[in-house]
Design a protein around this motif. Sequence first.
Motif, PDB file in Angstrom:
ATOM      1  N   ALA A 581       0.824  -1.209   0.000  1.00  0.00           N
ATOM      2  CA  ALA A 581       0.000   0.000   0.000  1.00  0.00           C
ATOM      3  C   ALA A 581       0.853   1.252   0.000  1.00  0.00           C
ATOM      4  O   ALA A 581       0.455   2.295  -0.530  1.00  0.00           O
ATOM      5  N   ALA A 582       2.036   1.169   0.581  1.00  0.00           N
ATOM      6  CA  ALA A 582       2.963   2.308   0.617  1.00  0.00           C
ATOM      7  C   ALA A 582       3.939   2.297  -0.546  1.00  0.00           C
ATOM      8  O   ALA A 582       4.964   2.989  -0.494  1.00  0.00           O
ATOM      9  N   GLY A 583       3.663   1.520  -1.580  1.00  0.00           N
ATOM     10  CA  GLY A 583       4.568   1.473  -2.722  1.00  0.00           C
ATOM     11  C   GLY A 583       5.910   0.887  -2.385  1.00  0.00           C
ATOM     12  O   GLY A 583       6.926   1.248  -2.982  1.00  0.00           O
ATOM     13  N   PHE A 584       5.898  -0.057  -1.420  1.00  0.00           N
ATOM     14  CA  PHE A 584       7.125  -0.713  -0.950  1.00  0.00           C
ATOM     15  C   PHE A 584       8.155   0.310  -0.451  1.00  0.00           C
ATOM     16  O   PHE A 584       9.350   0.091  -0.529  1.00  0.00           O
ATOM     17  N   HIS A 585       7.626   1.437   0.041  1.00  0.00           N
ATOM     18  CA  HIS A 585       8.429   2.442   0.756  1.00  0.00           C
ATOM     19  C   HIS A 585       9.562   3.003  -0.102  1.00  0.00           C
ATOM     20  O   HIS A 585      10.580   3.445   0.433  1.00  0.00           O
ATOM     21  N   LEU A 586       9.377   2.996  -1.413  1.00  0.00           N
ATOM     22  CA  LEU A 586      10.438   3.507  -2.271  1.00  0.00           C
ATOM     23  C   LEU A 586      10.647   5.007  -2.068  1.00  0.00           C
ATOM     24  O   LEU A 586      11.786   5.504  -2.127  1.00  0.00           O
ATOM     25  N   ASP A 587       9.557   5.725  -1.816  1.00  0.00           N
ATOM     26  CA  ASP A 587       9.699   7.150  -1.530  1.00  0.00           C
ATOM     27  C   ASP A 587      10.503   7.372  -0.250  1.00  0.00           C
ATOM     28  O   ASP A 587      11.314   8.306  -0.167  1.00  0.00           O
ATOM     29  N   ALA A 588      10.279   6.516   0.745  1.00  0.00           N
ATOM     30  CA  ALA A 588      11.048   6.639   1.988  1.00  0.00           C
ATOM     31  C   ALA A 588      12.522   6.340   1.745  1.00  0.00           C
ATOM     32  O   ALA A 588      13.406   6.983   2.329  1.00  0.00           O
ATOM     33  N   VAL A 589      12.786   5.374   0.873  1.00  0.00           N
ATOM     34  CA  VAL A 589      14.178   5.061   0.533  1.00  0.00           C
ATOM     35  C   VAL A 589      14.829   6.257  -0.153  1.00  0.00           C
ATOM     36  O   VAL A 589      15.964   6.649   0.177  1.00  0.00           O
ATOM     37  N   TYR A 590      14.131   6.863  -1.107  1.00  0.00           N
ATOM     38  CA  TYR A 590      14.678   8.035  -1.786  1.00  0.00           C
ATOM     39  C   TYR A 590      14.878   9.193  -0.816  1.00  0.00           C
ATOM     40  O   TYR A 590      15.849   9.946  -0.930  1.00  0.00           O
ATOM     41  N   THR A 591      13.951   9.315   0.125  1.00  0.00           N
ATOM     42  CA  THR A 591      14.100  10.376   1.116  1.00  0.00           C
ATOM     43  C   THR A 591      15.355  10.167   1.950  1.00  0.00           C
ATOM     44  O   THR A 591      16.112  11.111   2.214  1.00  0.00           O
ATOM     45  N   ALA A 592      15.590   8.907   2.361  1.00  0.00           N
ATOM     46  CA  ALA A 592      16.762   8.616   3.187  1.00  0.00           C
ATOM     47  C   ALA A 592      18.059   8.740   2.396  1.00  0.00           C
ATOM     48  O   ALA A 592      19.066   9.236   2.915  1.00  0.00           O
ATOM     49  N   LEU A 593      18.039   8.304   1.138  1.00  0.00           N
ATOM     50  CA  LEU A 593      19.277   8.283   0.364  1.00  0.00           C
ATOM     51  C   LEU A 593      19.612   9.611  -0.295  1.00  0.00           C
ATOM     52  O   LEU A 593      20.796   9.947  -0.472  1.00  0.00           O
ATOM     53  N   PHE A 594      18.589  10.371  -0.669  1.00  0.00           N
ATOM     54  CA  PHE A 594      18.843  11.575  -1.456  1.00  0.00           C
ATOM     55  C   PHE A 594      18.318  12.852  -0.798  1.00  0.00           C
ATOM     56  O   PHE A 594      19.051  13.830  -0.680  1.00  0.00           O
ATOM     57  N   VAL A 595      17.050  12.829  -0.379  1.00  0.00           N
ATOM     58  CA  VAL A 595      16.444  14.072   0.093  1.00  0.00           C
ATOM     59  C   VAL A 595      17.102  14.552   1.384  1.00  0.00           C
ATOM     60  O   VAL A 595      17.520  15.722   1.490  1.00  0.00           O
ATOM     61  N   ARG A 596      17.228  13.668   2.366  1.00  0.00           N
ATOM     62  CA  ARG A 596      17.821  14.092   3.634  1.00  0.00           C
ATOM     63  C   ARG A 596      19.283  14.484   3.491  1.00  0.00           C
ATOM     64  O   ARG A 596      19.702  15.507   4.055  1.00  0.00           O
ATOM     65  N   PRO A 597      20.127  13.723   2.768  1.00  0.00           N
ATOM     66  CA  PRO A 597      21.505  14.200   2.586  1.00  0.00           C
ATOM     67  C   PRO A 597      21.591  15.553   1.882  1.00  0.00           C
ATOM     68  O   PRO A 597      22.414  16.394   2.243  1.00  0.00           O
ATOM     69  N   VAL A 598      20.742  15.770   0.888  1.00  0.00           N
ATOM     70  CA  VAL A 598      20.766  17.059   0.197  1.00  0.00           C
ATOM     71  C   VAL A 598      20.341  18.174   1.138  1.00  0.00           C
ATOM     72  O   VAL A 598      20.948  19.256   1.176  1.00  0.00           O
ATOM     73  N   ARG A 599      19.292  17.922   1.936  1.00  0.00           N
ATOM     74  CA  ARG A 599      18.864  18.938   2.889  1.00  0.00           C
ATOM     75  C   ARG A 599      19.932  19.181   3.953  1.00  0.00           C
ATOM     76  O   ARG A 599      20.155  20.332   4.364  1.00  0.00           O
ATOM     77  N   ALA A 600      20.579  18.107   4.406  1.00  0.00           N
ATOM     78  CA  ALA A 600      21.652  18.280   5.386  1.00  0.00           C
ATOM     79  C   ALA A 600      22.795  19.082   4.793  1.00  0.00           C
ATOM     80  O   ALA A 600      23.362  19.972   5.452  1.00  0.00           O
ATOM     81  N   GLY A 601      23.150  18.785   3.537  1.00  0.00           N
ATOM     82  CA  GLY A 601      24.196  19.551   2.880  1.00  0.00           C
ATOM     83  C   GLY A 601      23.812  21.014   2.723  1.00  0.00           C
ATOM     84  O   GLY A 601      24.641  21.910   2.919  1.00  0.00           O
ATOM     85  N   ALA A 602      22.542  21.248   2.384  1.00  0.00           N
ATOM     86  CA  ALA A 602      22.079  22.630   2.249  1.00  0.00           C
ATOM     87  C   ALA A 602      22.125  23.356   3.589  1.00  0.00           C
ATOM     88  O   ALA A 602      22.499  24.538   3.663  1.00  0.00           O
ATOM     89  N   SER A 603      21.755  22.652   4.660  1.00  0.00           N
ATOM     90  CA  SER A 603      21.818  23.268   5.993  1.00  0.00           C
ATOM     91  C   SER A 603      23.255  23.593   6.378  1.00  0.00           C
ATOM     92  O   SER A 603      23.532  24.644   6.969  1.00  0.00           O
ATOM     93  N   LEU A 604      24.191  22.692   6.038  1.00  0.00           N
ATOM     94  CA  LEU A 604      25.599  22.948   6.332  1.00  0.00           C
ATOM     95  C   LEU A 604      26.105  24.156   5.555  1.00  0.00           C
ATOM     96  O   LEU A 604      26.811  25.020   6.108  1.00  0.00           O
TER      97      LEU A 604
END
Length: 664
Positions: A581-604
């Motif tokens: 139902a959650a699309g096998f959490h692929l969005d969560a995987v992308y968030t962990a692998l790409f979105v959060r690191p990019v946001r962390a880099g932007a914050s730094l």
Amino acid sequence: MTTTTLAVLVPLLPFLGAIAGLLLGRTAPGFVRPLAVLPTLASLALAATVARRQGGHQAVDVVTELTPTGSVPVELALHIDGFAALTAVVVTVVAGCVQIYSTGYLREDPRYPSYAALVSLFTSAMLLVVYSGDLMVLLVGWEVMGICSYFLVGHYWETPEARAASLKAFLVTKLGDVPFLIGLFALATEAGSFRITRVLGAVANGGIEHPTLIALLLLAGVAGKSAQFPLHTWLPDAMAGPTPVSALIHAATMVAAGVYFIARLLPLFEASQAAMVVLAVMAAVTMAGSALAALAQDDIKRVLAYSTIGQLGYMTGALAVADRGAAVFHLLSHGAFKALLFLAAGVIIHAAGTNSLAAMSRMGHLRDRVPDAYWTMTVALLALAAIPPFSGFFSKEAVLGVAEHVVTGHTGHAPAAAGWIVLLAGLVTALLTAAYATRLWLLAFRGHGPEAPDHGRQPLTMTTVLWVLAVPSLALGGFAFRVLPDWFDGHDLTPTLTTSVLGTGVALVGGIVTYATWRHTTAHAARVPLGAVAAHPEGDAGLVEAEAIASHEPAYGDIAYAPDPSDPGRLLLGPLHRHAAAGFHLDAVYTALFVRPVRAGASLVRFLDREVVETYVRGAGTLPRWLGAAVRRAQTGNLQTYVSALLAGTVVLAVVAVLVATGA
């Protein structure tokens, strides 16, 4: 008029209609609907004329240099073969139906003029992709569709779901377009031209030195545009847009562009066995994964969205076994029944009084309320499930049949591994497709949800379109597999006995098991009081109200629902249901692998900019500011102060001079 002139007018008329609609939308609103419908219908008539004249014979090739580049030329070229001629007809048929349907569906929408103009522009861009004989001109249509999808998916921009979905669709497809553009430039550099016929000639003569690298780069763009794994996550969220837009995107434009592009350049992919195997694996994962996800969705449009992803997987699977005829055959039949499914879903949503959301767990008593949608959607679901004699059976069996030919060694254009992957994944997906199609039909029309308020009879423009699309959904496949080989390279599309029996057999098993499960869960839910089901053992997870409510599985974004306890999908999938139902959490995987690191880099970077760089900048200005303040205080304007300071300075200098002289 010549065939070339007619072909130029096919994409030009919707484009002119879009421009006129935007200009006259506010000043002359009475012209908006005719400007939306009539150019598209005229384009349909011209596309049908072009197809009749082309007749599946020698391709129409016309070219003129668009602009001098000094190196690889960019040419305004038309290349109309049997594939292009028939695809253009399907695009204009679906677009015309969507425009007519939208006049009723969005009749009270204040933004209808801009919506209708964007749909016309969307149609024009897809027709440019279909007819173009130059890759750079094709890229123009490719990118225009991307921006049109951004605006159309975000039509209801007041809702956060629509805004997020439009941005996600744009960014994910652009993520694939970056390597796609690099691949186009690399291909044109090695072939010496952007013109498709010359590129294919270079492939045939061995002039492409790096076919694997180029094919994989192009495949990334195709995965984004045609919503294939792993860039498919934007398509289910795009259901937040108007339902007619969903029909257009899923049936005739945007997602079909990637499949059509590979079909055009299939010899390039055939030149690399590695690329064909990658294509087969991508198709297999897409098919099976999307079918499992569809079986777990509650929103009817998200079920159809995952269904589209899976059916596109069949098309890319056919291309992976080197048969573009089977791929485009399924593209044509899928365009008819998928447009019908979405537009019928729109009638259901319209009857419920909403714009975009239709949770099947809340549906009830719809069969008599929307008889046109009931009967036509039944036809479309049977075509989707590939039940003979509906159109989906013949086109899907063409895909499975060519995969069988590769496995048995009757054709040597594709690696045997690709054939096995596509054949096995196709059979598994046929089982799951029939299961979720049956589940959708049961929950939508025989569900036990609360009866929605009656919002009156649906406009005639909406219901008429359903019956128009029901005709090809029912009858297209029966004669198309006999006629289309003359248009599609002469490859036989007749269903084979083995795959027909296997495919139909697993489809019937999927439908029967789902129906039996629904009967079981319905009877069980009727016997157990609603408040008592939470006490049932964990094995009855499909009936446990507490677990269902606590799961908060989203229909769109943060919208939660409590699934119907008679939903067979929960029992069939068991513990896999939550993940599917959650699309096998692929969005969560992308968030962990790409979105959060990019946001962390932007914050730094922001921290370094504010606390380090700006500190040095501020420090560089502090000393001059202090000196200036000191000098400013010394400038009092008092003559006595200046004379006193002069005398004091003279005394100090005298003392220093004496001390120096004494020391010397």
